[in-house]
Scaffold this active site. Structure first.
Site, PDB file in Angstrom:
ATOM      1  N   TYR A 281       0.862  -1.181   0.000  1.00  0.00           N
ATOM      2  CA  TYR A 281       0.000   0.000   0.000  1.00  0.00           C
ATOM      3  C   TYR A 281       0.902   1.235   0.000  1.00  0.00           C
ATOM      4  O   TYR A 281       0.847   2.096   0.868  1.00  0.00           O
ATOM      5  CB  TYR A 281      -0.958  -0.004   1.199  1.00  0.00           C
ATOM      6  CG  TYR A 281      -2.267   0.683   0.865  1.00  0.00           C
ATOM      7  CD1 TYR A 281      -3.184   0.088   0.006  1.00  0.00           C
ATOM      8  CD2 TYR A 281      -2.566   1.931   1.375  1.00  0.00           C
ATOM      9  CE1 TYR A 281      -4.376   0.717  -0.324  1.00  0.00           C
ATOM     10  CE2 TYR A 281      -3.753   2.578   1.048  1.00  0.00           C
ATOM     11  CZ  TYR A 281      -4.645   1.962   0.192  1.00  0.00           C
ATOM     12  OH  TYR A 281      -5.824   2.599  -0.138  1.00  0.00           O
TER      13      TYR A 281
ATOM     14  N   HIS B  48       3.254   4.472  -0.472  1.00  0.00           N
ATOM     15  CA  HIS B  48       3.078   5.924  -0.539  1.00  0.00           C
ATOM     16  C   HIS B  48       4.459   6.548  -0.727  1.00  0.00           C
ATOM     17  O   HIS B  48       5.471   5.831  -0.818  1.00  0.00           O
ATOM     18  CB  HIS B  48       2.376   6.436   0.729  1.00  0.00           C
ATOM     19  CG  HIS B  48       3.014   5.954   2.011  1.00  0.00           C
ATOM     20  ND1 HIS B  48       4.276   6.325   2.399  1.00  0.00           N
ATOM     21  CD2 HIS B  48       2.567   5.107   2.968  1.00  0.00           C
ATOM     22  CE1 HIS B  48       4.566   5.755   3.548  1.00  0.00           C
ATOM     23  NE2 HIS B  48       3.555   4.996   3.917  1.00  0.00           N
TER      24      HIS B  48
ATOM     25  N   HIS C 254       7.505   5.184   1.267  1.00  0.00           N
ATOM     26  CA  HIS C 254       8.120   3.976   0.707  1.00  0.00           C
ATOM     27  C   HIS C 254       8.918   4.317  -0.555  1.00  0.00           C
ATOM     28  O   HIS C 254      10.025   3.822  -0.764  1.00  0.00           O
ATOM     29  CB  HIS C 254       7.047   2.959   0.299  1.00  0.00           C
ATOM     30  CG  HIS C 254       6.181   2.467   1.412  1.00  0.00           C
ATOM     31  ND1 HIS C 254       4.840   2.749   1.487  1.00  0.00           N
ATOM     32  CD2 HIS C 254       6.449   1.702   2.490  1.00  0.00           C
ATOM     33  CE1 HIS C 254       4.304   2.164   2.555  1.00  0.00           C
ATOM     34  NE2 HIS C 254       5.268   1.528   3.190  1.00  0.00           N
TER      35      HIS C 254
ATOM     36  N   GLN D  28       3.824 -10.112  12.947  1.00  0.00           N
ATOM     37  CA  GLN D  28       4.034  -8.870  13.694  1.00  0.00           C
ATOM     38  C   GLN D  28       2.722  -8.220  14.129  1.00  0.00           C
ATOM     39  O   GLN D  28       2.723  -7.150  14.719  1.00  0.00           O
ATOM     40  CB  GLN D  28       4.905  -7.888  12.902  1.00  0.00           C
ATOM     41  CG  GLN D  28       4.264  -7.295  11.671  1.00  0.00           C
ATOM     42  CD  GLN D  28       5.275  -6.531  10.830  1.00  0.00           C
ATOM     43  OE1 GLN D  28       6.178  -7.100  10.227  1.00  0.00           O
ATOM     44  NE2 GLN D  28       5.141  -5.215  10.803  1.00  0.00           N
TER      45      GLN D  28
ATOM     46  N   GLY E  10      12.849   3.257   7.142  1.00  0.00           N
ATOM     47  CA  GLY E  10      12.479   4.651   7.370  1.00  0.00           C
ATOM     48  C   GLY E  10      12.600   5.053   8.836  1.00  0.00           C
ATOM     49  O   GLY E  10      12.281   4.271   9.731  1.00  0.00           O
ATOM     50  N   GLN E  11      13.010   6.295   9.032  1.00  0.00           N
ATOM     51  CA  GLN E  11      13.078   6.883  10.374  1.00  0.00           C
ATOM     52  C   GLN E  11      11.677   7.021  10.965  1.00  0.00           C
ATOM     53  O   GLN E  11      11.509   7.161  12.171  1.00  0.00           O
ATOM     54  CB  GLN E  11      13.787   8.241  10.287  1.00  0.00           C
ATOM     55  CG  GLN E  11      13.819   9.062  11.548  1.00  0.00           C
ATOM     56  CD  GLN E  11      14.673   8.433  12.650  1.00  0.00           C
ATOM     57  OE1 GLN E  11      15.521   7.581  12.370  1.00  0.00           O
ATOM     58  NE2 GLN E  11      14.445   8.840  13.878  1.00  0.00           N
TER      59      GLN E  11
ATOM     60  N   SER F  26       1.712   7.277   6.129  1.00  0.00           N
ATOM     61  CA  SER F  26       1.571   5.924   6.657  1.00  0.00           C
ATOM     62  C   SER F  26       0.449   5.237   5.899  1.00  0.00           C
ATOM     63  O   SER F  26      -0.566   5.875   5.573  1.00  0.00           O
ATOM     64  CB  SER F  26       1.227   5.982   8.150  1.00  0.00           C
ATOM     65  OG  SER F  26       0.703   4.740   8.565  1.00  0.00           O
TER      66      SER F  26
ATOM     67  N   ARG G 170      -1.568   3.356   7.112  1.00  0.00           N
ATOM     68  CA  ARG G 170      -2.743   3.333   8.002  1.00  0.00           C
ATOM     69  C   ARG G 170      -3.504   4.659   8.008  1.00  0.00           C
ATOM     70  O   ARG G 170      -4.589   4.717   8.575  1.00  0.00           O
ATOM     71  CB  ARG G 170      -2.310   2.974   9.429  1.00  0.00           C
ATOM     72  CG  ARG G 170      -1.917   1.511   9.583  1.00  0.00           C
ATOM     73  CD  ARG G 170      -1.697   1.138  11.041  1.00  0.00           C
ATOM     74  NE  ARG G 170      -1.603  -0.290  11.240  1.00  0.00           N
ATOM     75  CZ  ARG G 170      -0.459  -0.959  11.394  1.00  0.00           C
ATOM     76  NH1 ARG G 170       0.690  -0.316  11.386  1.00  0.00           N
ATOM     77  NH2 ARG G 170      -0.466  -2.265  11.574  1.00  0.00           N
TER      78      ARG G 170
HETATM   79  P1  AMP Z   1       5.680  -0.472   6.162  1.00  0.00           P
HETATM   80  O1  AMP Z   1       5.140  -0.810   4.823  1.00  0.00           O
HETATM   81  O2  AMP Z   1       4.792   0.420   6.958  1.00  0.00           O
HETATM   82  O3  AMP Z   1       6.178  -1.676   6.915  1.00  0.00           O
HETATM   83  O4  AMP Z   1       6.977   0.412   5.903  1.00  0.00           O
HETATM   84  C1  AMP Z   1       8.033  -0.065   5.107  1.00  0.00           C
HETATM   85  C2  AMP Z   1       9.201   0.853   5.269  1.00  0.00           C
HETATM   86  O5  AMP Z   1       8.848   2.180   4.873  1.00  0.00           O
HETATM   87  C3  AMP Z   1       9.689   0.967   6.726  1.00  0.00           C
HETATM   88  O6  AMP Z   1      11.094   0.986   6.745  1.00  0.00           O
HETATM   89  C4  AMP Z   1       9.103   2.276   7.172  1.00  0.00           C
HETATM   90  O7  AMP Z   1       9.831   2.900   8.209  1.00  0.00           O
HETATM   91  C5  AMP Z   1       9.191   3.088   5.888  1.00  0.00           C
HETATM   92  N1  AMP Z   1       8.244   4.190   5.934  1.00  0.00           N
HETATM   93  C6  AMP Z   1       6.932   4.133   6.225  1.00  0.00           C
HETATM   94  N2  AMP Z   1       6.388   5.372   6.243  1.00  0.00           N
HETATM   95  C7  AMP Z   1       7.394   6.233   5.967  1.00  0.00           C
HETATM   96  C8  AMP Z   1       7.485   7.657   5.848  1.00  0.00           C
HETATM   97  N3  AMP Z   1       6.430   8.433   6.023  1.00  0.00           N
HETATM   98  N4  AMP Z   1       8.683   8.196   5.561  1.00  0.00           N
HETATM   99  C9  AMP Z   1       9.778   7.411   5.391  1.00  0.00           C
HETATM  100  N5  AMP Z   1       9.760   6.067   5.489  1.00  0.00           N
HETATM  101  C10 AMP Z   1       8.593   5.483   5.765  1.00  0.00           C
END
Ligand code: AMP
Length: 289
Positions: A32, A34, A37, A61, A148-149, A186, A188
């Site tokens: 999903y 954005h 990512h 998780q 990501g931070q 995010s 979410r």
């Molecule tokens: P997720 O799909 O939420 O598991 O995120 C995958 C990766 O994208 C993880 O390393 C997150 O920290 C990073 N990520 C998610 N949202 C952001 C954001 N707004 N800015 C930078 N990195 C992000």
């Protein structure tokens, strides 16, 4: 761009596309996608010949009652966006590919890093994360991996795991990408109602307020936490999970802002739990806008 579902296909692809001398960057995601990512994918592409993006909503998780089933998914759109951002492979394995029948091995980072912040309200979450990241790293075998931070605690835990297990990969932690109004991107965020979305801006606003106070010379973590809390409580729909000021490397609580610090918040809006954070550098390096 290739779309791949099995480890066997992935290994064949990597063998054919020159693990011979080419560098490989890896961006693990739950899909999903954005701009957050995509920033990781672009960064990976800047520094590597090939980029693999994984899309895997990792069941281990999520605790029972969390949003695993309803986690947003859109593989077709993810494919298009990953391709545009420069990915060479989108790897979207089935659950049984990642966790074959009888899988009984887990990877856990113990200690403060996993027992604070999100580890308190989601006690099994990080074990699921470190286990799946380990499996995915073994499947993809990249030179560099990108996180990501935005998920600062996750990034530190993975850094620790990579060091403790001597995993041969370079970890890159990329800055938080925000919507123009400041909300951290995010997957979410789609859960938020219009009013929740509006009030969710309080997260970033509160972090900025915390940062400005430190810049103005307030050195007490408690005072900053109180100010952040006051700001968040101004949003009637916000239910605070945590507001913490921690050492940015160890995640130990700190009393004063003397070294690199992290202000981290988790706030619920209805059923949606949002997290955000801000790194605060020692005073001499800091600027307040
Ligand atoms: P997720 O799909 O939420 O598991 O995120 C995958 C990766 O994208 C993880 O390393 C997150 O920290 C990073 N990520 C998610 N949202 C952001 C954001 N707004 N800015 C930078 N990195 C992000």
């Amino acid at each position: 761009m290739s779309s791949i579902q099995t480890v066997q296909e992935l290994t064949t692809w990597l063998d054919n596309h020159g693990r011979c001398g080419k560098t490989l960057g890896f961006v693990p995601t739950m899909g999903y996608l954005h701009e957050g990512h995509l920033s990781l994918i672009r960064e990976a592409k800047r520094h590597n010949d090939l980029v693999v993006v994984s899309i895997f909503v990792n069941p281990t998780q999520f605790a029972p009652g969390e949003d695993f089933e309803k986690y947003p998914r859109n593989l077709e759109k993810d494919y298009k966006l990953s391709k545009e951002a420069g990915a060479d492979v989108i790897f979207h394995p089935e659950v049984c590919e990642v966790y074959p029948e009888g899988a009984a091995t887990q990877v856990e980072v113990t200690g403060t890093l996993t027992q604070t912040l999100c580890g308190l309200s989601r006690p099994t979450h990080f074990k699921g994360v470190t286990t799946v990241v380990n499996i995915l790293l073994n499947m993809v075998r990249p030179d560099q991996v990108y996180f990501g931070q935005k998920d600062a605690q996750q990034a530190l835990i993975i850094k620790k795991m990579i060091r403790d297990l001597c995993i041969r990969v370079k970890l890159n932690i990329c800055p938080i990408v925000r919507e123009p109004d400041g909300l951290a991107m995010s997957s979410r965020n789609v859960y938020l109602s219009k009013e929740e979305r509006k009030q969710a801006l309080v997260l970033y606003r509160s972090l900025q307020k915390g940062e400005c106070l430190v810049q103005q010379g307030i050195n007490s973590a408690l005072q900053v936490i109180k100010a952040v809390q006051e700001e968040i409580l101004g949003a009637p729909l916000a239910a605070i999970d945590y507001i913490e000021v921690l050492d940015a490397k160890t995640l130990e609580p700190i009393d004063t802002f003397d070294g690199d610090a992290l202000i981290a918040v988790a706030v619920r809006f209805g059923k949606t739990r949002l997290i955000d954070n801000k790194l605060i550098k020692p005073k001499e390096d800091r600027l307040c806008f």
